[in-house]
Motif scaffolding. Structure first.
Motif, PDB file in Angstrom:
ATOM      1  N   ALA A   1      -5.815   5.219  -3.627  1.00  0.00           N
ATOM      2  CA  ALA A   1      -5.277   5.353  -5.035  1.00  0.00           C
ATOM      3  C   ALA A   1      -5.726   5.868  -6.163  1.00  0.00           C
ATOM      4  O   ALA A   1      -4.732   6.326  -7.026  1.00  0.00           O
ATOM      5  CB  ALA A   1      -4.637   3.643  -4.923  1.00  0.00           C
TER       6      ALA A   1
ATOM      7  N   LEU B   1      -8.599   2.279   0.270  1.00  0.00           N
ATOM      8  CA  LEU B   1      -7.460   2.401   0.150  1.00  0.00           C
ATOM      9  C   LEU B   1      -7.579   2.110  -1.128  1.00  0.00           C
ATOM     10  O   LEU B   1      -6.623   2.984  -2.006  1.00  0.00           O
ATOM     11  CB  LEU B   1      -6.557   0.470   0.586  1.00  0.00           C
ATOM     12  CG  LEU B   1      -5.904   0.801   2.087  1.00  0.00           C
ATOM     13  CD1 LEU B   1      -5.142  -0.718   2.068  1.00  0.00           C
ATOM     14  CD2 LEU B   1      -4.474   1.748   2.296  1.00  0.00           C
TER      15      LEU B   1
ATOM     16  N   THR C   1      -0.403   6.533   0.499  1.00  0.00           N
ATOM     17  CA  THR C   1       0.107   6.119  -1.103  1.00  0.00           C
ATOM     18  C   THR C   1       0.484   7.320  -1.695  1.00  0.00           C
ATOM     19  O   THR C   1       1.879   6.908  -2.741  1.00  0.00           O
ATOM     20  CB  THR C   1      -1.423   6.325  -1.778  1.00  0.00           C
ATOM     21  OG1 THR C   1      -2.055   5.641  -1.248  1.00  0.00           O
ATOM     22  CG2 THR C   1      -1.227   6.554  -3.566  1.00  0.00           C
TER      23      THR C   1
ATOM     24  N   TYR D   1       0.571  -1.443   0.094  1.00  0.00           N
ATOM     25  CA  TYR D   1       0.306  -0.030  -0.265  1.00  0.00           C
ATOM     26  C   TYR D   1       0.512   1.145   0.130  1.00  0.00           C
ATOM     27  O   TYR D   1       0.313   2.326  -0.623  1.00  0.00           O
ATOM     28  CB  TYR D   1      -1.149   0.018   1.157  1.00  0.00           C
ATOM     29  CG  TYR D   1      -2.369  -0.859   0.907  1.00  0.00           C
ATOM     30  CD1 TYR D   1      -2.512  -1.538  -0.075  1.00  0.00           C
ATOM     31  CD2 TYR D   1      -2.023  -2.189   1.938  1.00  0.00           C
ATOM     32  CE1 TYR D   1      -3.539  -2.438  -0.115  1.00  0.00           C
ATOM     33  CE2 TYR D   1      -2.947  -3.327   2.392  1.00  0.00           C
ATOM     34  CZ  TYR D   1      -3.586  -3.332   1.387  1.00  0.00           C
ATOM     35  OH  TYR D   1      -4.721  -4.321   1.575  1.00  0.00           O
TER      36      TYR D   1
ATOM     37  N   PRO E   1       3.209   1.763  -5.921  1.00  0.00           N
ATOM     38  CA  PRO E   1       3.237   2.688  -6.377  1.00  0.00           C
ATOM     39  C   PRO E   1       4.319   3.334  -7.218  1.00  0.00           C
ATOM     40  O   PRO E   1       4.991   3.159  -8.390  1.00  0.00           O
ATOM     41  CB  PRO E   1       2.038   3.847  -5.780  1.00  0.00           C
ATOM     42  CG  PRO E   1       1.459   3.202  -5.019  1.00  0.00           C
ATOM     43  CD  PRO E   1       2.554   2.083  -4.081  1.00  0.00           C
TER      44      PRO E   1
END
Length: 416
Positions: free
Chosen positions: A361, A357, A233, A25, A29
């Motif tokens: 995102a 979450l 994030t 999490y 990314p």
């Protein structure tokens, strides 16, 4: 009252679960954007779709968990062992992908779904087991505190291992931690003899929503969770581009953040004894708001000040980890569902976590792209968009969550 030796054996599974959660999490990314060049909008869409699909499965996993609790805790633990094997495999496939180029996104989607499914199966089984062991407010907070305390240790390990030993050894460490935690969990008391007080309400998948306290608590949890998921994030982007700190500083900031969260656990438990669960959680929300307001004033080179922000927000994180789950265990008990439907309640609870979450995102990353921000940006407009998304939006959501908590649960005391 559960003995300390049983509490830590139960709570140990929190370590590998949190060990997985931080890379999934927080680090994923940035890892895919910088290492493999996946565009932010593509990443946001991928994470939104896979996390929403994962969230929709959780209530069904909760119902299945309740059935295993009632039929055979031994079978439940056997299924958890299989899920642990799948979790370790999915994690390695995700962070060590054997493909590149156009096939990478499809591969990541497959690995994410395997990892999410296994993670949910273990997490819901573990949470519902703990709810069946809990008693009064302090005891519930104690059981959750052991679980989340080990979770913070897992997060600390996950924050430093990839930097120093790489993703291969990190994956091996996860597999070892899952094995140790499973054997420890197996030696804890079986909760099959917990008193089952039936509410007289016909059972259905939507049963938790028939209880007003659960609906109120879930609304607070959703808003507060989105407020926490957005900065999680965007954290690495903020460190690299707004603070312009070296990559080596990431482990330091994460370490300070989670060490302070771990250190705060005994203090939050003490606060529960004095002012109760609900008021303690609201105090944690307000501390987080103060920390992120401070972060919004920072710029390039303000690493010492950001370390102080990490300390304050880490302390606030302790309340988010230890207290909502304890409140939920009380809701289950007061609803007359203890010993019957804990898995279903925690299935919907995990659904809300995954939805938070997914929205963080799926909304924050594309909005940043629309605002002109890309990883490595240094122009003022792009960095202002990053600061607003990382600092100010979470503050607004935290304030909304605190108000909802006061209006829905705070007026009737700390037992919903």
């Amino acid at each position: 009252m559960i003995a300390t030796r049983d509490a830590w054996r139960y709570g140990l599974m929190g370590l590998p679960l949190a060990f997985v959660a931080l890379p999934l999490y927080v680090q994923l990314p940035a890892h895919y954007a910088t290492e493999f060049g996946v565009p932010l909008a593509t990443l946001g869409t991928l994470l939104l779709v896979t996390r929403c699909a994962d969230a929709l499965i959780d209530p069904w996993i909760g119902r299945w968990t309740d059935r295993l609790h009632r039929s055979s805790p031994g079978r439940l633990l056997g299924t958890v062992a299989l899920a642990a094997l799948a979790l370790a495999s999915g994690f390695a496939l995700l962070f060590l992908p054997p493909v590149r180029g156009d096939a990478l996104v499809a591969w990541a989607a497959m690995a994410l779904m395997l990892t999410y499914l296994a993670y949910s199966a273990i997490g819901i089984a573990h949470q519902s087991w703990g709810a069946r062991l809990a008693g009064d407010e302090v005891q519930r907070a104690r059981v959750v505190g052991w679980r989340e305390g080990f979770g913070l240790l897992g997060v600390l390990l996950a924050s430093v291992l990839p930097t120093f030993v790489g993703w291969g050894w990190t994956s091996a460490a996860l597999a070892a931690a899952l094995a140790l935690a499973w054997f420890a969990w197996r030696s804890t008391p079986k909760p099959e003899d917990a008193p089952a007080v039936h509410s007289g309400v016909p059972f259905s998948q939507w049963l938790p929503f028939r209880h007003r306290a659960f609906r109120a608590l879930l609304a607070v949890f959703l808003v507060n969770g989105i407020a926490s998921a957005i900065p999680a994030t965007l954290l690495i982007f903020f460190i690299r581009d707004r603070l312009q700190a070296p990559d080596s500083a990431q482990a330091l900031f994460l370490g300070v953040y989670f060490l302070c969260a771990a250190a705060s656990m005994p203090l939050w438990l003490a606060a529960v004894r004095r002012i109760g669960l609900v008021r303690s959680w609201r105090a944690g929300m307000m501390l987080a708001v103060a920390a992120f307001v401070g972060a919004s004033t920072l710029g390039a080179g303000d690493t010492t000040a950001f370390a102080l922000v990490c300390m304050a927000s880490g302390f606030a994180l302790g309340s988010d980890l230890a207290l909502p789950g304890a409140i939920l265990a009380g809701v289950v008990r007061d609803a007359g569902e203890q010993g019957r439907s804990e898995g279903l309640f925690f299935g919907w609870w995990n659904f809300a976590t995954k939805l938070n979450l997914a929205l963080a995102a799926g909304v924050a990353l594309p909005l940043l792209a629309l605002g002109g921000y890309t990883p490595g940006a240094r122009d003022a407009a792009a960095l202002s968009a990053l600061t607003a998304a990382y600092c100010l939006l979470p503050c607004a959501l935290k304030l909304c969550a605190a108000l909802l908590l006061h209006l829905s649960l705070g007026r009737t005391g700390d037992s919903p």
